[in-house]
Structures are given as C-alpha cells and as structure tokens.
Design a protein around this motif. Structure first.
Motif, PDB file in Angstrom:
ATOM      1  N   ASN A 168       0.842  -1.189   0.000  1.00 60.41           N
ATOM      2  CA  ASN A 168       0.000   0.000   0.000  1.00 60.41           C
ATOM      3  C   ASN A 168       0.884   1.248   0.000  1.00 60.41           C
ATOM      4  O   ASN A 168       1.613   1.498   0.965  1.00 60.41           O
ATOM      5  CB  ASN A 168      -0.910  -0.002   1.226  1.00 60.41           C
ATOM      6  N   PRO A 169       0.852   2.068  -1.074  1.00 60.07           N
ATOM      7  CA  PRO A 169       1.759   3.218  -1.154  1.00 60.07           C
ATOM      8  C   PRO A 169       1.408   4.346  -0.200  1.00 60.07           C
ATOM      9  O   PRO A 169       2.212   5.248   0.004  1.00 60.07           O
ATOM     10  CB  PRO A 169       1.606   3.676  -2.608  1.00 60.07           C
ATOM     11  N   VAL A 170       0.212   4.295   0.391  1.00 64.78           N
ATOM     12  CA  VAL A 170      -0.213   5.363   1.294  1.00 64.78           C
ATOM     13  C   VAL A 170       0.236   5.087   2.722  1.00 64.78           C
ATOM     14  O   VAL A 170       0.835   5.943   3.384  1.00 64.78           O
ATOM     15  CB  VAL A 170      -1.741   5.550   1.241  1.00 64.78           C
ATOM     16  N   ASN A 171      -0.036   3.865   3.216  1.00 70.99           N
ATOM     17  CA  ASN A 171       0.303   3.565   4.618  1.00 70.99           C
ATOM     18  C   ASN A 171       1.449   2.584   4.771  1.00 70.99           C
ATOM     19  O   ASN A 171       1.842   2.250   5.888  1.00 70.99           O
ATOM     20  CB  ASN A 171      -0.936   3.051   5.366  1.00 70.99           C
ATOM     21  N   LEU A 302       8.130   4.537  -0.514  1.00 70.86           N
ATOM     22  CA  LEU A 302       7.148   3.695   0.173  1.00 70.86           C
ATOM     23  C   LEU A 302       7.258   3.899   1.677  1.00 70.86           C
ATOM     24  O   LEU A 302       8.335   3.732   2.253  1.00 70.86           O
ATOM     25  CB  LEU A 302       7.404   2.222  -0.175  1.00 70.86           C
ATOM     26  N   PRO A 303       6.168   4.299   2.327  1.00 68.85           N
ATOM     27  CA  PRO A 303       6.237   4.467   3.789  1.00 68.85           C
ATOM     28  C   PRO A 303       6.617   3.155   4.462  1.00 68.85           C
ATOM     29  O   PRO A 303       6.368   2.063   3.923  1.00 68.85           O
ATOM     30  CB  PRO A 303       4.809   4.888   4.169  1.00 68.85           C
ATOM     31  N   PRO A 304       7.203   3.225   5.646  1.00 73.43           N
ATOM     32  CA  PRO A 304       7.514   1.991   6.371  1.00 73.43           C
ATOM     33  C   PRO A 304       6.231   1.266   6.746  1.00 73.43           C
ATOM     34  O   PRO A 304       5.165   1.886   6.849  1.00 73.43           O
ATOM     35  CB  PRO A 304       8.251   2.492   7.622  1.00 73.43           C
ATOM     36  N   PRO A 305       6.312  -0.041   6.956  1.00 72.62           N
ATOM     37  CA  PRO A 305       5.111  -0.774   7.357  1.00 72.62           C
ATOM     38  C   PRO A 305       4.540  -0.198   8.646  1.00 72.62           C
ATOM     39  O   PRO A 305       5.290   0.253   9.520  1.00 72.62           O
ATOM     40  CB  PRO A 305       5.629  -2.206   7.585  1.00 72.62           C
ATOM     41  N   PRO A 306       3.213  -0.169   8.778  1.00 69.58           N
ATOM     42  CA  PRO A 306       2.629   0.353  10.015  1.00 69.58           C
ATOM     43  C   PRO A 306       3.104  -0.461  11.218  1.00 69.58           C
ATOM     44  O   PRO A 306       3.235  -1.686  11.141  1.00 69.58           O
ATOM     45  CB  PRO A 306       1.114   0.166   9.798  1.00 69.58           C
TER      46      PRO A 306
END
Length: 790
Positions: A168-171, A302-306
């Motif tokens: 997911n490119p957002v979160n 890419l944001p880091p994994p939540p």
C-alpha cells in the motif's frame, strides 16, 4: 557488443546493456511471467549514434547506421511487423531510489519501420530533456555515466489496463496490494487523465476497499498508428454505466475487474515482488481474457510498514526518539552518535538494570539508509531481579547535588580538553581515522555517571512527592521544582546579556560588529558552542559553534522588545524539612539537564574529525563535497588506509546510491505520528496534545520548522514547531505559548516553558501541518487544547 537482442536475452544483471526497464522485463520473462514479446535496442546502439553529443536535437535528427537499421528491422519482422510499444530504458531508471517515472519517453501503437526508427530516436533524445537532466542532478547521477536502451514490444490492445502496487503506497502496509484500473490503454491511468477504479486487496485478492472510477477519458490505439483520447462525461462509478462497464469482468466486483481477475492480479503481484525481493510498481493490461505485465520496478517513497499497537514503554521510547530525531539519521550517525551517544549509552544503562530493547534496534535500515522507526518490546533479563537493590544502593551512595565532584567527571573533562586541543588538519590519515572512536570512547564515562546518579534523582523526586501527598499538596510539585539553576538556564541568561549588548551597541545593524559584542559572542560560543542546533542524537547536525548564525538569530529575537511577562516564582517554604527535599529534587533536575549538557562536549570533536576526512576525500575527488562523508559508515572510513587506497574509488558510488535513497524517502515519515501520539477527538478545538505548561495565551501562529528559521519569531507569537531541544528554549522568552508535534510533559521544552510561565502543549502529532502562520489561536496549557480565536 550486441545492438539488438530479444527480451529473454536479458536479466536483472544486464542493467548496463538493457537499461532498468529492459533488465526488469527480461527478468520477468526468464521467470515465466506473461510479458508481451519484444526486443531491446541496447545501450551499445545509443553509444554508436551518440558521437559525443548530448543534445535532444542531435538524437532526434541522427541518421541510423545501416547495421543498426538492419538489426532493428529484423527484430521488428520477427515480432510480426505490426503495432508495437516503444519505451525508453535508461541505465539509471527503475532502480531502488531512482524510479525516473515519466522522465523518459514512451510511444504507443507505433506502426511501420520508419515510424519505429523515429520513435527510437525520440526515446534516445528524451534522455536529455530538461526534466530528465534536472532529475538526475537531484539524485547526484553523473550525466556522462548514463546511457539509454529502448524496449520494443508487441502492442497489447487491452479492454482494461492500469497499475498495481504490491504494497500500500499510502500507509506502507506490505499485507495489501493496490490496483488502479481504467478502460483502454493504461496511459490514461499512468498519466492521471482518468479517475480509475481503485481497489485495495489482501494478498489473496479479496477486496478490502473499492472506489469506483469516473471514466472521464479512454485512450485507445488509432488506425494507422498513435493513440486517440475519447472524452466522456463523468458518470461517478460502475453503477452509472461508464465507459467500459459492459466488460464481462465488471459484474461481480461492481467495477471493471471481476473477483477472478483481481485474484489473478494479486497472485502475479506477489510472485513478481518475490522474484525481485521487494515491493513492486507494476503496469498491467487485460486483453482478450488474459493478463499481461508491461513493466515492473521497485516501489519508491514507500512508507515503512505500520507499527502494531505500541505498549506504554514502546510509546515512551517512540516519543523520545521522534522528539530527538527531527530528520532521518545518516549512515555516519547510525554508526557513531546514535549507537554511542546519549540514546545508545542510556540503552546500555537500562541493560545494566536488566531491561533490554529499550532503544536498541528501534531504527531499521534499507539499502544502507534508515527508513523506519519501530521500537521493540522491552525485555526483562535475570539482572532485573537485583535492580531494586542496586537502585537503592546507588541512590543512597551517589548524591546528584555533588556529581560534578566525582573524580570520573573531572577525568572526563580533562580527556575532552586533551582531545579538543589536537590539530586535526595536521594529522596524517592513519592518526585521523582513529579520532572518531577516541571521541566516542571519551563520552562513555558520562553514561556511567548517569547510571550512578539517576537513582538518587528518582529517590529525591519520590521523597518530595510523598511529603507533598501527606500534606495534601501534591499539585504543588511542579511549582516547587521551578527555579533550579541549570546549564540550559545559564545559556539562556547569557543569551539575554548578549542581546542586551547587541541592543546597546547596535551590533545587529552594523556592517562590522563592535569589539565588545564580538568578544562577548566569542566567549559565549567557547562556553556553549557545543550545544546541538537540531538533535543531540545526530552528529551530522551542526552545533552552535558550527552555525553561529543560529545564535545570532536567537540574539535578534531576544533583542526585540520583550513582552510583559515574569518568570514563574516558587512558593515560599516554611518547613525546613520540606525545603531540604525541594532542594534535593531540584538538584536532581539540574543533574538531568547538566549531565546532558556535558555529554555533548565530545560531539563537535567527532563531527570535525569526520568532516576533515570528508574534506581530504573531496580534495582527492573521491567525494563531491566534505559533507558526503555523512552517507558513509564509520567502519567504511576506518578501513581506508588513505585517500590513495584503491578501495576509496568505490565510495562515490556508495554515496550516490545512499543519497538517492535518502532523497527518495525525503517526504516519508519514520513512523506514523498517530501511532506515537494517538489523535484524540478535538471537539471544537483545532487540535489537542499533552498539557505541559499551565495557563492560556492568545496570539498569531508562527510555524518554525528548524533552527534556520529562528529569526522569524516575533514577540507574542505562538511558537509552533515539529520538535524542540534545549537550543530552542531561548525562543520561549519571547513566545506567547509553545505548541510542539513531539515530546511530553517531562521534556526539556516543557520544563523550560513552565519556568517562563508560558502555556505549552506537547505531542500534538500534527500541529505544524494543521496550524498556519498568522492564524490567531488560544493555547490552553492546562487542557492541551488549541482553539481558534477572533
């Protein structure tokens, strides 16, 4: 030296010949993925026609050599001679940290040999557009080292096409895939011409979220070559029967793609990501009942994994690290001051008391660059059983009021002074490369001192708390601790005196500062110049001595007309016993602040030694600038035997890749602020945070992002900032209130705000993005609410 070869002749190792796109597509073909047949016009062909020229006009007019024309014509005939897609494939694109999305040209539905030759020329020329040259410059890519290949593939005429992200490119959730789909050619989706159907999928292909597209534009192949744009009225989703909604796959999902197709896409996406070992950005097309993969490249930015739900200890660690890490650590930070500076050595203190994983391993790296903050869960060891006894014994033995008399502290100051006196510029490389480790070793005794004296701080605060509770006056704790003299308060008072001198002598308006002011500034920097401007954990951030302009900005703010406000006064004490307990607690607060102040003394020495190595490497043309040394790890520098070491030649490429990765992540947070500071329902307030300084104040917002902007603050402004440290606290003398994205009630900023009697709200998470300069707000330091004011 092949000029043309089929896609299946290449793989991921053939970047230099096939470019990023060609190498990745060849790898997909080798792994059995459904990729349209095609061939690559290699970088050797580009070099053949370049003839030393690097202008777009040259390549668009160049005559192709006969052997190249024949090679292209033969490969085109083998494809059937029909419509083809012609795509640029530069050696610096589709790489981790350098996607080059949209920087080079693509031509669809190219028909005929002459049209193909023309498209190839234009692809070559697109390497030299202003936007491509600018993009390379930003990523520190040397133009002379970049080449371009061209990928030619059989044209696929899709019913539906689009893009799929395998994370997911957002979160940043690696457990989700995201698919955007539109009717016709995928160009409409890729270029943003259409609002696509938007699917969020689980790895199985199950739809988690679906947003119907609007079908404003459909791009289709035109008869005879090229494409046409069919414009349609926006229909607001599948239910409206938009363009392409009659596709048989639209029935079950409510969109353009059926559940079966989505499951197939998800399966392909998982396999592609597995083949390349990282999340992928994939272009796909669905034609005649079959999926085709047109492109795959690593996802960038890419944001880091939540992070999962943080427990109390993890959240506390995350609060400290987000406050102390206003910017992403460099590799040199990670291999020096992060591990052996204040945070790393405090982790060793916790370990001594039986608590592991308090800070260790919280920062995760990818491609040599920190990309994620995710504190581990603390773990108790068998040493924790003895901790209560060890804490009590040390609390009774070591009095925080007398810590500066400790022989270890005196020896520490002597060692710092000896190291500071060395002439780094005169040292041979062999000696210079040892200095960083020596500076780190000098700092270690402060950790031992903190381990010894902090239990006494805790005991003093506990005794005062109990005494107040027995008197029913627990709420007075904060007031009674006001007024403790610290090196931070000393620095702030010294700045006030410097500001007064500036006012009296007109130093800030003079072309040449008066001697009195210059001497006082020099003495100030000698005493306090080792203070950090941005973070005590980042050796790459300049100190006050490194950036005296920050000090001058503070002086400029303080020299302005001061607001009418007095510092908070401590209530009078009638009980001698209570007075002693207050004095002991204040001594504990002083120890906490002053030991941090002293801990930073070796930092400038470490920073200067690294920059001296960087200066020598830059002089030898191994780095572009001395500061490039920050992209290296200390071990990599220590392995060099000098600037003539053959291994040094590889440093430039290491720096380039890490700099590109850092640039890619420039807009990506290390951690979602909501995970650290959960967003509460603000009600009628603009935002809320942790109440940290009592009272209310109203004034215009002034967002100060970093120390370079200190001079923008005016008396009476509400200071809104992403983080604070002791170096920011002089601003509190002129601010009406302070609002901070990070931190808590026990942070340096909160303590000093209470000293000055101004409202403070910490840990808002997003105050700097919600509040705008000039907006009039009321800050309530008792409730933590910031509300709009007339």
């Amino acid at each position: 030296m092949k000029l043309v070869a089929p896609l299946n002749a290449f793989g991921r190792a053939d970047l230099a010949m096939a470019g990023g796109k060609g190498a990745n597509l060849g790898e997909l073909v080798k792994n059995g993925f459904p990729v349209p047949d095609g061939f690559v016009i290699t970088t050797h062909a580009y070099e053949l026609v370049a003839q030393g020229s690097d202008t777009r006009e040259h390549f668009e007019r160049v005559e192709l050599p006969e052997e190249l024309r024949e090679a292209i014509t033969g490969a085109y005939a083998e494809l059937g001679g029909g419509p083809v897609a012609v795509r640029s494939s530069a050696t610096a694109e589709d790489l981790p940290g350098a996607a080059f999305a949209g920087q080079q040209d693509t031509y669809l539905n190219v028909v005929g040999e002459e049209a193909l030759f023309d498209a190839v020329r234009r692809c070559w020329g697109s390497l030299w557009t202003d936007r491509a040259v600018s993009y390379r410059a930003r990523l520190r890519l040397d133009d002379s080292e970049v080449r371009i290949a061209v990928v030619v593939q059989r044209m696929v005429e899709p019913d539906v096409a689009g893009v799929m992200f395998t994370a997911n490119p957002v979160n940043g959730d690696r457990g989700q895939l995201v698919v955007d789909a539109g009717s016709g050619l995928g160009e409409a989706v890729v270029s943003g011409l259409v609002t696509p159907d938007h699917y969020v999928l689980r790895p199985s292909g199950e739809v988690v979220e679906f947003t119907p597209g609007r079908g404003e534009v459909v791009v289709r192949s035109a008869a005879g070559g090229g494409v046409v744009h069919e414009h349609h009225e926006s229909v607001g989703g599948a239910a409206g029967g938009g363009v392409g909604r009659e596709h048989p796959d639209s029935q079950s999902s409510g969109g353009l793609l059926s559940g079966e197709t989505l499951r197939e896409l998800a399966g392909l996406g998982r396999r592609v990501a597995g083949a390349f070992g990282r999340p992928q950005d994939i272009e796909w097309a669905y034609a005649a009942g079959r999926l085709h993969l047109l492109q795959a490249r690593p996802m960038t930015a890419l944001p880091p994994p939540p992070v999962g739900p943080l427990n109390t200890f993890q959240r506390r660690v995350a609060m400290i690290l987000t406050e102390y890490l206003p910017e992403r650590p460099y590799p040199i930070d990670m291999s020096t001051w992060v591990s052996d500076g204040p945070a790393g050595l405090m982790a060793k203190v916790f370990s001594e008391y039986g608590v592991e994983n308090m800070i260790d391993g919280a920062l995760h790296e990818e491609d040599g660059v920190v990309y994620r903050l995710a504190p581990a869960k603390p773990r108790l060891t068998v040493r924790a059983l003895a901790t209560p006894f060890k804490l009590l014994a040390r609390a009774l033995r070591y009095d925080p009021a007398r810590w500066t008399e400790d022989p270890r502290f005196q020896a520490y100051l002597k060692d710092v002074e000896e190291l500071r006196s060395r002439d780094l510029a005169a040292m041979p490389w062999e000696e210079l490369r040892r200095v960083p480790r020596q500076a780190l070793a000098v700092a270690r005794p402060v950790a031992d001192l903190r381990a010894a004296y902090l239990p006494g701080v805790g005991l003093a605060l506990l005794r005062l708390m109990v005494a107040l509770a027995l008197r029913g006056r627990r709420g007075m704790m904060g007031e009674l601790l006001l007024g403790a003299r610290t090196r931070t308060s000393d620095a702030n008072r010294a700045l006030e005196r410097l500001a007064e001198t500036a006012r009296r002598t007109g130093a800030l308006e003079a072309d040449e500062p008066p001697k009195e002011f210059a001497e006082e500034l020099e003495a100030f920097l000698a005493e306090y110049g080792h203070r950090e401007t941005a973070s005590p954990l980042l050796i790459t951030a300049p100190t006050w001595a490194d950036a005296p302009e920050v000090v001058l900005d503070l002086v400029r703010v303080l020299a302005a007309a001061p607001p009418e406000r007095k510092e908070q006064e401590r209530p009078p004490l009638r009980s001698p016993g209570l007075a002693r307990r207050v004095a002991a607690a204040q001594a504990g607060i002083t120890f906490r602040e002053d030991s941090h102040f002293s801990f930073m003394l070796p930092a400038p020495i470490l920073r200067r030694s690294l920059l001296e190595m960087g200066r020598r490497l830059a002089a030898a043309r191994l780095l572009d600038a001395p500061e490039d040394v920050f992209h290296l790890r200390l071990e990599e520098l220590e392995r060099l035997r000098g600037t003539d070491d053959p291994a040094a030649a590889r440093l430039r490429e290491v720096v380039r890749k890490r700099a590109a990765k850092r640039e890619e992540l420039s807009g990506v947070r290390l951690i979602d602020p909501a995970a650290v500071h959960p967003v509460a329902d603000a009600g009628t307030a603009l935002l809320t945070g942790v109440p940290a300084g009592g009272g209310t104040a109203t004034g215009p917002v002034k967002v100060i992002a970093n120390p370079a902007e200190f001079g923008r603050l005016e008396p009476g402004d509400v200071l809104v900032c992403p983080y604070t440290n002791p170096s920011w606290t002089p601003l509190f003398q002129r601010a009406a209130a302070v609002v901070v994205d990070t931190g808590g009630a026990a942070s340096h900023a909160a303590i000093v705000a209470r000293e000055y009697g101004i409202p403070a709200v910490m840990g808002t998470g997003n105050g700097t993005s919600v509040l705008e300069d000039g907006k009039i707000v009321t800050v309530n330091g008792d409730t933590g609410a910031i509300t709009a004011a007339p």
